[in-house]
Design a protein around this motif. Structure first.
Motif, short mmCIF file in Angstrom:
data_model
loop_
_atom_site.label_atom_id
_atom_site.label_comp_id
_atom_site.label_asym_id
_atom_site.label_seq_id
_atom_site.Cartn_x
_atom_site.Cartn_y
_atom_site.Cartn_z
N UNK A 169 0.69 -1.30 0.00
CA UNK A 169 0.07 -0.02 -0.01
C UNK A 169 0.91 1.26 -0.02
N UNK A 170 1.85 1.23 -0.70
CA UNK A 170 2.85 2.38 -0.96
C UNK A 170 4.03 2.34 -0.08
N UNK A 171 4.89 1.40 -0.54
CA UNK A 171 6.25 1.24 0.12
C UNK A 171 7.21 2.16 -0.66
N UNK A 172 7.79 2.77 0.28
CA UNK A 172 9.05 3.75 0.31
C UNK A 172 10.18 3.28 1.03
N UNK A 173 11.42 2.99 0.46
CA UNK A 173 12.57 2.54 1.06
C UNK A 173 13.98 2.88 0.36
N UNK A 174 14.89 3.12 0.93
CA UNK A 174 16.28 3.33 0.26
C UNK A 174 17.11 2.25 1.03
N UNK A 175 17.91 1.75 0.16
CA UNK A 175 18.92 0.54 0.72
C UNK A 175 20.45 1.09 0.36
N UNK A 176 21.06 1.30 1.41
CA UNK A 176 22.47 1.86 1.13
C UNK A 176 23.36 0.70 0.47
N UNK A 177 24.41 1.06 -0.27
CA UNK A 177 25.33 0.10 -0.75
C UNK A 177 26.16 -0.79 0.53
N UNK A 178 26.34 -1.83 0.54
CA UNK A 178 27.02 -2.69 1.57
C UNK A 178 26.23 -3.02 2.99
N UNK A 179 24.88 -2.85 2.87
CA UNK A 179 24.07 -2.90 4.26
C UNK A 179 23.30 -4.07 4.11
N UNK A 180 22.90 -4.46 5.48
CA UNK A 180 21.98 -5.52 5.34
C UNK A 180 20.51 -4.76 6.01
N UNK A 181 19.58 -4.78 5.06
CA UNK A 181 18.25 -4.19 5.35
C UNK A 181 17.29 -4.80 5.74
N UNK A 182 16.77 -5.12 6.66
CA UNK A 182 15.69 -5.85 7.15
C UNK A 182 14.10 -5.65 7.02
N UNK A 183 13.53 -6.41 6.34
CA UNK A 183 11.92 -6.31 6.23
C UNK A 183 11.58 -7.22 7.17
N UNK A 184 11.07 -6.56 8.36
CA UNK A 184 10.57 -7.25 9.60
C UNK A 184 9.21 -7.24 9.50
N UNK A 185 8.38 -8.52 9.51
CA UNK A 185 6.92 -8.52 9.47
C UNK A 185 6.26 -9.89 9.45
N UNK A 186 4.98 -9.86 10.01
CA UNK A 186 4.46 -11.23 10.06
C UNK A 186 4.39 -11.96 8.69
N UNK A 187 4.12 -12.97 8.44
CA UNK A 187 3.60 -13.80 7.24
C UNK A 187 2.35 -13.12 6.57
N UNK A 188 2.43 -12.95 5.65
CA UNK A 188 1.32 -12.16 4.68
C UNK A 188 1.32 -10.62 4.85
N UNK A 189 2.20 -10.18 5.36
CA UNK A 189 2.64 -8.77 5.41
C UNK A 189 2.90 -7.85 4.17
N UNK A 190 3.27 -8.59 3.48
CA UNK A 190 3.79 -8.20 1.97
C UNK A 190 5.13 -8.31 1.57
N UNK A 191 6.07 -8.80 2.39
CA UNK A 191 7.67 -8.89 2.37
C UNK A 191 7.80 -9.53 1.14
N UNK A 192 7.32 -10.95 0.99
CA UNK A 192 7.92 -11.45 -0.34
C UNK A 192 7.36 -10.73 -1.52
N UNK A 193 5.94 -10.34 -1.43
CA UNK A 193 5.58 -9.68 -2.65
C UNK A 193 6.55 -8.55 -3.08
N UNK A 194 7.09 -7.96 -2.10
CA UNK A 194 7.95 -6.75 -2.52
C UNK A 194 9.50 -7.35 -3.15
N UNK A 195 9.93 -8.49 -2.69
CA UNK A 195 11.09 -9.12 -3.17
C UNK A 195 10.72 -9.45 -4.41
N UNK A 196 9.53 -10.24 -4.78
CA UNK A 196 9.39 -10.58 -6.09
C UNK A 196 9.18 -9.44 -7.14
#
Length: 264
Positions: free
Chosen positions: A25-52
């Protein structure tokens, strides 16, 4: 500031059993080079959809994602050369050996057999794969071993951005620790940029430089791991990520899991 991935207003809608599901529903993120950026949330929250979407497997209904400046929709081929993805259920030819699976993947990416074998042996050592077992069929491997093969397969292409979608889900405690150690190794020794989705609070706190908490398709809060805990330290002594999640979502993680399952 150099960013490995930027996302603006990403939205995605699915139809399930005649029901409209707003996965993102309107995701905004910025991932810096060289970092581990975590998407933390319950199953069904949209994490895998974003990855795909980030890995060019899905097209967003709105918004834009860029990987090292390339649009994942308009310049998908260029993006695919820069990324690799490991999902919770890695796909293999289970009857074939680990080395046969890895050589097949190398061939798809145009890597010669000689160069592929060199990479396979070097990467296998890094990820803790027993060289003597590389000739065993994948169906004889534990889940943890299969995940290590999946990560080795991904790293053969030397991706600038690794997308790890719940890589430790379902693993036994020992295998989970090994894969988590490997993720840290990927960042510290290989300089990889990693987007990690997880529903494991401890994992997010242990591995990630920066965390975005996602719930019902929206990012509720984001920040450095210590910053997020510091936000509520005046009210909660020695706060955990469970406390952080409850503070900003208004529900416990278990309740959030139930809510996501009910709305799916």
């Amino acid at each position: 500031m150099s960013y490995a991935l930027t996302a603006e207003n990403i939205k995605k809608v699915f139809k399930k059993n005649k029901k409209i599901v707003h996965a993102l529903k309107g995701i905004d993120i910025q991932i810096r080079e060289g970092e581990i950026y975590g998407f933390l949330g319950p199953n069904g929250s949209g994490k895998s959809t974003f990855i795909r979407i980030a890995s060019t497997l899905l097209i967003p209904d709105a918004g834009e994602i860029k990987v090292f400046g390339y649009d994942v929709v308009k310049e998908a081929t260029k993006v695919q050369r820069l990324i690799n993805r490991v999902s919770v259920e890695a796909s293999f030819f289970k009857k074939l050996s680990a080395i046969e699976n890895l050589l097949f993947a190398a061939g798809i990416h145009g890597i010669s057999k000689k160069e592929a074998l060199k990479k396979i042996y070097a990467i296998s050592e890094r990820v803790g794969l027993d060289r003597e077992r590389l000739n065993d069929p994948l169906e004889d491997f534990s889940r943890g071993m299969q995940q290590k093969v999946a990560i080795a397969r991904a790293f053969m292409t030397e991706p600038k951005l690794m997308l790890l979608d719940e890589p430790t889900t379902g693993l036994d405690p020992r295998a989970k620790r090994e894969v988590q150690s490997l993720i840290m190794h990927m960042k510290e020794k290989l300089g990889a940029t990693i987007l990690l989705t997880t529903h494991d609070m401890e994992e997010a706190e242990k591995l990630c430089n920066y965390v975005a908490i996602i719930h019902k398709g929206r990012i509720i809060v984001k920040g450095h791991t210590e910053e997020l805990k510091a936000m509520i330290s005046h009210r909660v002594k020695n706060p955990t990520f469970e406390d952080v999640f409850m503070e900003f979502t208004g529900v416990s993680f278990d309740e959030a899991e139930y809510e996501e399952a009910e709305s799916a």
